[in-house]
Design an enzyme around this catalytic site. Structure first.
Site, PDB file in Angstrom:
ATOM      1  N   HIS A 258       1.428   8.596   1.757  1.00 17.37           N
ATOM      2  CA  HIS A 258       1.188   6.986   0.811  1.00 17.37           C
ATOM      3  C   HIS A 258       1.127   6.935  -0.325  1.00 17.37           C
ATOM      4  CE1 HIS A 258       1.313   3.150   2.584  1.00 17.37           C
ATOM      5  NE2 HIS A 258       0.301   2.621   2.086  1.00 17.37           N
TER       6      HIS A 258
ATOM      7  N   CYS B 138       5.647   2.363  -0.521  1.00 17.47           N
ATOM      8  CA  CYS B 138       4.945   2.051  -1.009  1.00 17.47           C
ATOM      9  C   CYS B 138       4.530   2.087  -2.292  1.00 17.47           C
ATOM     10  CB  CYS B 138       4.067   3.094   0.160  1.00 17.47           C
ATOM     11  SG  CYS B 138       4.297   4.393   0.091  1.00 17.47           S
TER      12      CYS B 138
ATOM     13  N   ASP C  85      -3.260  -3.488  -0.057  1.00 12.18           N
ATOM     14  CA  ASP C  85      -2.588  -2.328  -0.216  1.00 12.18           C
ATOM     15  C   ASP C  85      -1.177  -3.124   0.199  1.00 12.18           C
ATOM     16  OD1 ASP C  85      -0.731  -0.259   0.893  1.00 12.18           O
ATOM     17  OD2 ASP C  85      -1.619   0.494   2.440  1.00 12.18           O
TER      18      ASP C  85
END
Lengths: 308, 669
Positions: free
Chosen positions: B464, B420, B480
């Site tokens: 994250h 991520c 995202d």
């Protein structure tokens, strides 16, 4: 651990007495207890087992003024209490004190006297004073009667009635000496000759102090419980005519205290009560058969009452 | 006799403590030393653990062989050496670790000179003290349980010291009984004792170094390093229904400065700080409360984006909730958040300026790609980037290859494997290069509801990073990029998103149902423990008392009722035990017990038989038991039939006689 018992001044007296009265240390101790508990003592046994010697020995060792009366069936109360005689020089009656005016009166074979004479003595025992011809005279202090009697089934005796037996704190029996004691007796001859040589181990007032100490021995609630249970058991026993009276219970406690004291202990244990119970209770308890309670009866009584 | 007793009474305390320690009591004290010092081995230097263990073993060996203890000078040498070694190891003798190390060494060495009862008492007291130091390291349920057991052991050691030889089971039963009697007082004190605000265990400064969590910068590997931990970051409970997993973005630090390797949360420019953040929630806000584990940072990890904050906290210009002080202890906070929102529609120019800044002269290919898109409207540029991640062969993995100086170029055009943090930083780089204000947001995504207590548990493995771009008229909008590459990461969690064989902690990747259930139960129990034992602060206390119907207690009335309730409890215990005490006299009990023991050894007391008469009979029939029985009977006779004087001492002696009886002989063959 610290010993529960300790040296007592009485040990010396007991040791000296046991030199004279051979093999009877338990009875000697009981007799001494009786005196410590301010009680009169009755010694019952056959003639010739040393009753008089025991009484005489104790009196001498304790330093008491001592007089002895041999009771017979023709004896009158005045023979014991004393009489008033006319004094010509003073032109008045003078009282001649009888043998009862002594600290220790040894009344030999008390059951040979008539009930009338017996009761004159017993009144003196109870009241500590003598009343003759309308005048009351106090007896010396302390005043003990050590009476001896032959077993009442012998001929020519007047058995003491129940109420009068109750005046004696203890009744002890001497029994035959054991083999060793008798041999020692045989080898050294009679003991009577030794009596005049005995000297007092106590000073004046000492015995009163010892009595006070004996009376102060601690009786805990636990031991009083036990004593009450014992007395209660005599009252419920179906084989007995009646149980022990409250006065007997008091006597039992006083005797147990004295026994603990002669052991040098400062408190009464159940063992002390058990030790004096036969001497205190037997002459006060009568079986339905008419006889007094036997030693075995008392032992059975003790076994029947568990310690609380 | 009376004089004898008085001297015993006056000097008994001194005589007791200076008396030699019984041989049989030593194992108890060694057990105490091991139980109180042992758990510290986990964080002591290895040589110290070795020293302590070796010393205790040595003492046990000396005990077993009945050897004499080492001479004083040897012990002095050992003490000085240990202190010097500790000073060298920790560079100090003060502070938590060095202090505890010193105590542990003392605990190990004291038994080496333990010859009198006084020494044994010192060991016990040191044990109680050492026990408390465990709370400086851990306040978990196992620690609590262990300490409770150790207190039982310490109590047992005291009972053994004072009560003489007796079976272990009897000692432990006695200790358990004593502790059980203390229980009502413990509960009353717990409930009513006025609480101070702040943690139960005030820790020295060096206690916080080991806390884990998000940090205030992000470089490749910093989040994937966090993800292999199954530790809990925080727990939340929603007042109503919990939102979809895909909406659970818990906001942590916001990174707006990039130096080619590392993203940092820059100190905000002075012009921006004057302007408060403006958040416009859309739809009903969600109310929830979170219990945050300590992470030594100020951010409170509110759900994006917080509209209602707990007291003593602020909403930063970058939209995360911040506490006034770094979070050093676990704490509970209540929030309300809007999942759909418009935030900072009129953003300060300085912040927008910052959100476009890029380091010069790196990643030329990425910049070229961004320039191609630059003409499009900002939303289209973002969509183009997401489409690239979605359609081309990008992989989601915890083990990406290492990247060089032009990290974005290498990632976007050659390796295409990342986590991520790679996707978020590449996305933000592209946006900024294309002229769209953008920044990286770190935090946690998702979480898992524990069915046992209904709390949503968010772990470090849920860490994250995502991106935000600023669109005029809409404010900051979340994108995202990881969702484009691995949609299952957002919808189902990290385990579903990662291929098999990637390293994940066992606690996170639980396949078997019962293990998962066990973990859930354990964590729910921990949560209750945290809230009700460790987090029982003045506020919590007021809540509990008002639930019991007592509104607004102040410390005076609380102290008064504390005293009254303790008095009542004491009275109840007394009344409860008094009749039994009266019914069964301890003296009588001890004597009857002694007689019962003698009966087992073949000589029974008749129930009418007095103590001395019995002792005489024993002396005749069983000379081997005579001395002890004589002693016991003497004590009993004095206790029961004499005037009270020094009764307690004699009773103890009588009770000890029972224990001192020789063991029963087995039947001879």
């Amino acid at each position: 651990m610290r010993p529960l018992t300790r040296q007592s001044p009485l040990d010396e007296i007991l040791a000296a007495a046991n030199q004279v009265v051979l093999g009877k240390s338990r009875q000697t101790r009981l007799a001494l207890c009786c005196l410590l508990a301010r009680g009169h003592l009755l010694i019952e046994d056959l003639p010739g087992v040393g009753k008089t010697t025991l009484a005489h020995t104790l009196a001498r060792l304790l330093g008491f003024q001592f007089s002895r009366v041999q009771f017979t069936s023709d004896m009158l109360p005045a023979d014991i209490l004393g009489v008033s005689v006319f004094d010509r020089e003073r032109g008045d009656f003078r009282f001649l004190p009888g043998p009862v005016f002594a600290q220790v009166l040894l009344a030999d074979e008390i059951n040979r006297a008539t009930p009338k004479t017996q009761s004159a003595l017993l009144e003196a025992m109870e009241e500590g004073q003598v009343t003759t011809e309308g005048e009351t005279r106090p007896l010396p202090q302390p005043f003990f009667v050590i009476a001896t009697q032959n077993p009442s089934n012998q001929i020519g005796t007047f058995p003491l009635p129940e109420s009068q037996l109750d005046r004696f704190l203890m009744r002890i029996e001497l029994g035959y000496p054991d083999h060793g004691a008798e041999r020692a007796l045989l080898e050294s001859g009679g003991r009577r000759e030794q009596l005049p040589t005995l000297t007092s181990r106590l000073n004046a007032g000492d015995f009163a102090a010892l009595q006070a100490q004996a009376g102060a021995v601690h009786a805990s609630a636990a031991v009083l419980d036990y004593l009450q249970q014992l007395v209660g058991a005599t009252r419920q026993d179906a084989r007995l005519v009646h149980g022990l009276s409250p006065r007997a219970a008091l006597s039992l406690l006083a005797a147990a205290r004295a026994w603990a004291f002669t052991e040098g202990r400062e408190m009464v244990l159940p063992e002390d009560v058990q030790a004096v119970l036969p001497s205190v209770a037997r002459h006060r308890l009568r079986l339905l058969s008419g006889n007094h309670a036997s030693a075995e009866d008392i032992a059975a009584l003790i076994r029947a009452v568990p310690l609380p | 006799m009376a004089r004898n007793l008085k001297t015993i009474g006056r000097s008994s305390a001194a005589a007791w403590s200076s008396a030699a320690l019984e041989h049989g009591a030593v194992p108890w004290l060694l057990a105490v030393a091991l139980a109180t010092a042992g758990p510290h081995f986990a964080h002591l230097p290895w040589w110290l653990s070795l020293l302590v263990g070796g010393t205790l073993l040595w003492r046990a060996w000396l005990w077993q062989r009945r050897r004499p203890l080492p001479p004083r000078w040897a012990l002095a040498l050992l003490v000085v050496g240990s202190i010097a070694a500790i000073a060298w190891q920790f560079r100090t003798l003060l502070g938590k670790d060095a202090g505890v190390a010193l105590l542990v060494v003392f605990m190990a060495l004291k038994p080496m000179e333990m010859s009198s009862r006084r020494d044994a008492l010192v060991v016990v007291m040191l044990g109680y003290f050492l026990l408390l130091t465990h709370y400086l390291y851990s306040q978990s349920i196992p620690t609590g349980a262990w300490l409770l057991a150790a207190i039982g052991l310490l109590t047992g050691a005291l009972i053994r010291l004072h009560g003489g030889p007796q079976p272990v089971a009897a000692v432990l039963r006695h200790a358990g009984l004593l502790l059980a009697q203390a229980l009502p007082f413990m509960l009353i004190l717990y409930l009513l004792f006025p609480r101070v605000s702040g943690p139960l265990w005030g820790l020295p400064q060096d206690a916080y170094s080991g806390l884990s969590g998000l940090s205030d910068e992000m470089s490749p590997g910093s989040i994937s390093g966090l993800i292999v931990s199954g530790a809990i970051a925080f727990r939340s409970r929603f007042a109503g229904e919990a939102p979809e997993k895909a909406d659970l973005y818990w906001r942590g630090p916001v990174f707006d400065e990039y130096d080619g390797q590392t993203w940092r949360a820059r100190a905000l420019p002075a012009s921006a700080t004057g302007q408060p953040p403006v958040v416009e929630g859309i739809g009903e806000p969600l109310a929830y409360s979170s219990i945050l584990e300590a992470h030594n940072q100020r951010w409170l990890l509110a759900l994006d984006v917080a509209t209602l904050l707990p007291p003593e906290s602020t909403l930063a210009p970058t939209l995360q909730a911040l506490a006034r002080e770094p979070l050093r202890v676990r704490a509970r906070f209540s929030f309300a958040s809007a999942i759909a929102y418009r935030a900072n529609v009129n953003e300060a120019p300085a912040i927008l300026q910052q959100a476009l800044a890029l380091p010069d002269e790196i990643n030329p290919r990425t910049r070229a790609l961004a320039r191609e898109w630059a003409a499009r409207p900002p939303e289209k540029i973002a969509e183009a980037a997401l489409a690239m991640f979605r359609n081309e062969d990008f992989y989601y993995t915890l083990q990406p290859p290492l990247l060089g100086a032009n990290a974005m170029d290498e990632f976007l055009f050659s390796t295409r494997r990342g986590f991520c943090e790679h996707y978020a930083s590449a996305f933000v780089f592209l946006m900024r290069a294309a002229g769209v204000p953008a920044r990286v947001v770190a935090g946690y995504q998702g979480g898992e509801v524990n069915p046992v207590d209904g709390y949503l548990v968010v772990r470090q493995s849920d860490a994250h990073a995502w991106a935000e771009i600023w669109l005029s008229g809409q404010g900051w909008v979340r994108f995202d990029p990881t969702a484009a590459v691995a949609p299952s990461r957002i919808e189902q969690g990290i385990v579903a998103a990662l291929p098999q064989g990637e390293p994940l902690p066992i606690l996170v990747r639980l396949d078997s149902d019962w293990l998962r259930q066990l973990r859930n139960r354990w964590e729910a129990a921990n949560n209750s423990w945290n809230q009700w034992v460790l987090g029982y602060n003045p506020q919590r206390q007021r809540e509990v008392l008002s639930r019991l119907g007592w509104r607004d207690p102040d410390w005076r009335s609380m102290s008064a009722s504390l005293a009254v309730l303790c008095g009542i409890a004491l009275l109840v215990v007394t009344l409860w035990t008094l009749p039994r005490r009266l019914a069964v006299d301890p003296v009588q009990r001890a004597w009857l017990k002694y007689c019962a023991e003698l009966k087992r050894r073949g000589i029974a007391r008749a129930d009418w038989e007095g103590p001395l008469a019995f002792a005489q009979r024993v002396a005749r029939e069983r000379p081997d038991l005579a001395a002890l029985t004589d002693e016991a009977a003497g004590y009993y006779a004095e206790l029961r039939y004499a005037r009270g004087d020094g009764r307690d001492h004699k009773l103890r002696c009588l009770q000890q006689c029972v224990r001192r009886l020789p063991p029963r002989r087995r039947k001879r063959s």
